[in-house]
Write a protein that holds these residues in place. Structure first.
Motif, PDB file in Angstrom:
ATOM      1  N   THR A   1       0.805  -1.216   0.000  1.00 16.96           N
ATOM      2  CA  THR A   1       0.000   0.000   0.000  1.00 16.96           C
ATOM      3  C   THR A   1       0.841   1.271   0.000  1.00 16.96           C
ATOM      4  OG1 THR A   1      -0.155   0.045   2.418  1.00 16.96           O
ATOM      5  CG2 THR A   1      -1.893  -1.130   1.224  1.00 16.96           C
ATOM      6  N   GLY A   2       2.165   1.151   0.182  1.00 14.72           N
ATOM      7  CA  GLY A   2       2.994   2.323   0.386  1.00 14.72           C
ATOM      8  C   GLY A   2       2.924   2.763   1.838  1.00 14.72           C
ATOM      9  N   VAL A   3       3.535   3.901   2.149  1.00 17.01           N
ATOM     10  CA  VAL A   3       3.561   4.403   3.520  1.00 17.01           C
ATOM     11  C   VAL A   3       2.831   5.736   3.599  1.00 17.01           C
ATOM     12  CG1 VAL A   3       5.710   3.218   4.090  1.00 17.01           C
ATOM     13  CG2 VAL A   3       5.803   5.526   3.172  1.00 17.01           C
ATOM     14  N   ALA A   4       2.194   5.969   4.740  1.00 16.33           N
ATOM     15  CA  ALA A   4       1.511   7.246   4.976  1.00 16.33           C
ATOM     16  C   ALA A   4       2.544   8.295   5.359  1.00 16.33           C
ATOM     17  CB  ALA A   4       0.469   7.094   6.066  1.00 16.33           C
ATOM     18  N   VAL A   5       2.643   9.345   4.550  1.00 15.87           N
ATOM     19  CA  VAL A   5       3.526  10.464   4.874  1.00 15.87           C
ATOM     20  C   VAL A   5       2.815  11.429   5.805  1.00 15.87           C
ATOM     21  CG1 VAL A   5       4.871  12.378   3.908  1.00 15.87           C
ATOM     22  CG2 VAL A   5       4.658  10.218   2.638  1.00 15.87           C
ATOM     23  N   CYS A   6       1.539  11.692   5.542  1.00 12.04           N
ATOM     24  CA  CYS A   6       0.720  12.563   6.378  1.00 12.04           C
ATOM     25  C   CYS A   6      -0.738  12.172   6.220  1.00 12.04           C
ATOM     26  CB  CYS A   6       0.917  14.024   6.000  1.00 12.04           C
ATOM     27  SG  CYS A   6      -0.028  15.159   7.045  1.00 12.04           S
ATOM     28  N   SER A   7      -1.390  11.845   7.327  1.00 14.06           N
ATOM     29  CA  SER A   7      -2.801  11.427   7.283  1.00 14.06           C
ATOM     30  C   SER A   7      -3.624  12.125   8.357  1.00 14.06           C
ATOM     31  CB  SER A   7      -2.899   9.906   7.441  1.00 14.06           C
ATOM     32  OG  SER A   7      -2.282   9.485   8.650  1.00 14.06           O
ATOM     33  N   VAL A   8      -3.260  13.347   8.696  1.00 15.93           N
ATOM     34  CA  VAL A   8      -4.048  14.098   9.665  1.00 15.93           C
ATOM     35  C   VAL A   8      -5.376  14.513   9.024  1.00 15.93           C
ATOM     36  CG1 VAL A   8      -2.020  14.956  10.872  1.00 15.93           C
ATOM     37  CG2 VAL A   8      -3.021  16.315   9.033  1.00 15.93           C
ATOM     38  N   THR A   9      -6.328  14.941   9.872  1.00 13.42           N
ATOM     39  CA  THR A   9      -7.631  15.362   9.386  1.00 13.42           C
ATOM     40  C   THR A   9      -7.493  16.559   8.442  1.00 13.42           C
ATOM     41  OG1 THR A   9      -8.553  14.623  11.475  1.00 13.42           O
ATOM     42  CG2 THR A   9      -9.942  16.056  10.140  1.00 13.42           C
ATOM     43  N   TYR A  10      -8.461  16.695   7.562  1.00  9.88           N
ATOM     44  CA  TYR A  10      -8.507  17.741   6.535  1.00  9.88           C
ATOM     45  C   TYR A  10      -7.591  17.383   5.365  1.00  9.88           C
ATOM     46  CZ  TYR A  10     -10.891  20.139  10.329  1.00  9.88           C
ATOM     47  OH  TYR A  10     -11.741  20.450  11.344  1.00  9.88           O
ATOM     48  N   ASN A  11      -7.249  18.364   4.561  1.00 11.29           N
ATOM     49  CA  ASN A  11      -6.613  18.091   3.278  1.00 11.29           C
ATOM     50  C   ASN A  11      -5.127  18.407   3.264  1.00 11.29           C
ATOM     51  OD1 ASN A  11      -8.948  17.197   1.977  1.00 11.29           O
ATOM     52  ND2 ASN A  11      -9.565  19.280   1.449  1.00 11.29           N
ATOM     53  N   GLU A  12      -4.384  17.484   2.665  1.00 12.89           N
ATOM     54  CA  GLU A  12      -2.984  17.717   2.316  1.00 12.89           C
ATOM     55  C   GLU A  12      -2.908  17.611   0.792  1.00 12.89           C
ATOM     56  OE1 GLU A  12      -3.862  16.824   5.962  1.00 12.89           O
ATOM     57  OE2 GLU A  12      -3.459  14.954   4.910  1.00 12.89           O
ATOM     58  N   GLU A  13      -2.432  18.657   0.137  1.00 19.80           N
ATOM     59  CA  GLU A  13      -2.444  18.678  -1.326  1.00 19.80           C
ATOM     60  C   GLU A  13      -1.322  19.551  -1.859  1.00 19.80           C
ATOM     61  OE1 GLU A  13      -6.283  20.178  -2.559  1.00 19.80           O
ATOM     62  OE2 GLU A  13      -6.496  21.299  -0.722  1.00 19.80           O
ATOM     63  N   GLN A  14      -1.295  19.776  -3.192  1.00 18.54           N
ATOM     64  CA  GLN A  14      -0.253  20.555  -3.865  1.00 18.54           C
ATOM     65  C   GLN A  14       1.134  19.973  -3.571  1.00 18.54           C
ATOM     66  OE1 GLN A  14      -0.808  24.777  -3.089  1.00 18.54           O
ATOM     67  NE2 GLN A  14      -3.037  24.519  -3.037  1.00 18.54           N
ATOM     68  N   LEU A  15       1.227  18.671  -3.665  1.00 20.93           N
ATOM     69  CA  LEU A  15       2.422  17.921  -3.282  1.00 20.93           C
ATOM     70  C   LEU A  15       3.595  18.178  -4.216  1.00 20.93           C
ATOM     71  CD1 LEU A  15       3.767  15.515  -1.713  1.00 20.93           C
ATOM     72  CD2 LEU A  15       2.664  14.013  -3.389  1.00 20.93           C
ATOM     73  N   GLN A  16       4.786  18.319  -3.630  1.00 22.63           N
ATOM     74  CA  GLN A  16       6.051  18.380  -4.364  1.00 22.63           C
ATOM     75  C   GLN A  16       7.073  17.522  -3.626  1.00 22.63           C
ATOM     76  OE1 GLN A  16       6.746  20.565  -7.345  1.00 22.63           O
ATOM     77  NE2 GLN A  16       4.536  20.223  -7.260  1.00 22.63           N
ATOM     78  N   LEU A  17       8.059  16.968  -4.356  1.00 27.97           N
ATOM     79  CA  LEU A  17       9.105  16.198  -3.689  1.00 27.97           C
ATOM     80  C   LEU A  17      10.407  16.261  -4.459  1.00 27.97           C
ATOM     81  CD1 LEU A  17       8.693  12.369  -4.204  1.00 27.97           C
ATOM     82  CD2 LEU A  17       7.183  13.962  -5.327  1.00 27.97           C
ATOM     83  N   ILE A  18      11.500  16.032  -3.730  1.00 23.51           N
ATOM     84  CA  ILE A  18      12.834  15.920  -4.299  1.00 23.51           C
ATOM     85  C   ILE A  18      13.529  14.729  -3.653  1.00 23.51           C
ATOM     86  CG2 ILE A  18      13.087  18.382  -4.826  1.00 23.51           C
ATOM     87  CD1 ILE A  18      14.839  18.611  -2.292  1.00 23.51           C
ATOM     88  N   SER A  19      14.508  14.177  -4.351  1.00 26.76           N
ATOM     89  CA  SER A  19      15.325  13.106  -3.790  1.00 26.76           C
ATOM     90  C   SER A  19      16.218  13.652  -2.688  1.00 26.76           C
ATOM     91  CB  SER A  19      16.186  12.480  -4.890  1.00 26.76           C
ATOM     92  OG  SER A  19      17.110  11.562  -4.346  1.00 26.76           O
ATOM     93  N   ASP A  20      16.473  12.842  -1.671  1.00 24.67           N
ATOM     94  CA  ASP A  20      17.461  13.240  -0.663  1.00 24.67           C
ATOM     95  C   ASP A  20      18.851  12.735  -1.025  1.00 24.67           C
ATOM     96  OD1 ASP A  20      17.494  10.543  -0.024  1.00 24.67           O
ATOM     97  OD2 ASP A  20      16.959  10.806   2.082  1.00 24.67           O
ATOM     98  N   GLY A  21      18.976  12.073  -2.193  1.00 26.77           N
ATOM     99  CA  GLY A  21      20.278  11.599  -2.661  1.00 26.77           C
ATOM    100  C   GLY A  21      20.785  10.350  -1.974  1.00 26.77           C
ATOM    101  N   ASN A  22      19.960   9.777  -1.089  1.00 27.09           N
ATOM    102  CA  ASN A  22      20.416   8.622  -0.319  1.00 27.09           C
ATOM    103  C   ASN A  22      19.322   7.563  -0.196  1.00 27.09           C
ATOM    104  OD1 ASN A  22      22.465   7.292   1.166  1.00 27.09           O
ATOM    105  ND2 ASN A  22      21.551   7.967   3.096  1.00 27.09           N
TER     106      ASN A  22
END
Length: 199
Positions: free
Chosen positions: A151-172
């Motif tokens: 299922t993958g891992v939950a990065v953030c699952s608090v109430t209400y909305n988390e959106e406009q997602l961006q990500l970068i590699s940490d190189g490791n």
């Protein structure tokens, strides 16, 4: 009609993916453009996914071998899933035709984002998942195999909305993610999280 191009590059050239209506519904095609401007793959693009339903919100990164890694939202099921495919240096698909599912978690999924995990051929994918609102989930893939559970891992699952997602590699082997978050009220705030190589 060919629409919504996305592009990425490495020292070998540029990699493009787009939505394509040549078959009457939105499928995904991709190509590579070499540094000298030639296109070594199939004329008019190599197939990424031609499954039933709409494929959209596509993203692409190089795989480190002259091919690419693609991820997208796929509406072959009504709720929408996140799918993943590898194309080699000749533009041929390396996984199951039309891609493999990134997460089996229930719920509507959208807005996939992808970065290299810092190692050749690997990727970290994050997306929004509906539960009580929009949550952020992530998966690390290596040659079509999910490394952070089915299922993958939950990065953030608090109430209400988390959106406009961006990500970068940490190189490791991990990634740093940022998103807009409405947990504190109607005004959004910006939150971030780092996942290590183990998720």
């Amino acid at each position: 009609s060919q629409e919504s191009p996305e592009i990425s590059a490495d020292i070998l050239g540029a990699y493009l993916i787009w939505k394509d209506l040549r078959a009457g519904n939105y499928d995904l095609y991709a190509t590579r453009i070499n540094a000298n401007g030639t296109i070594p793959w199939a004329a008019n693009g190599s197939v990424v996914c031609t499954a039933t339903g709409t494929q959209e919100q596509q993203q692409v990164i190089p795989n480190g071998f002259g091919g690419l890694i693609a991820v997208w939202r796929d509406l072959r099921v009504a709720t929408g899933d996140i799918y993943y495919q590898l194309l080699n240096a000749s533009g041929s698909a390396q996984l199951t035709a039309n891609g493999v599912v990134v997460s089996t978690a229930a719920g509507n999924k959208q807005n996939p984002q992808i970065v290299s995990d810092g190692f050749t051929g690997g990727a970290i994918i994050a997306w929004q998942l509906t539960t009580s609102g929009w949550d952020i989930y992530a998966q690390r893939m290596k040659s079509g195999t999910p490394l952070w559970g089915v299922t993958g891992v939950a990065v953030c699952s608090v109430t209400y909305n988390e959106e406009q997602l961006q990500l970068i590699s940490d190189g490791n082997g991990g990634a740093v993610m940022a998103w807009a978050d409405s947990r504190l009220g109607w005004e959004y705030n910006i939150f971030a999280q780092r996942l290590d190589a183990n998720g």
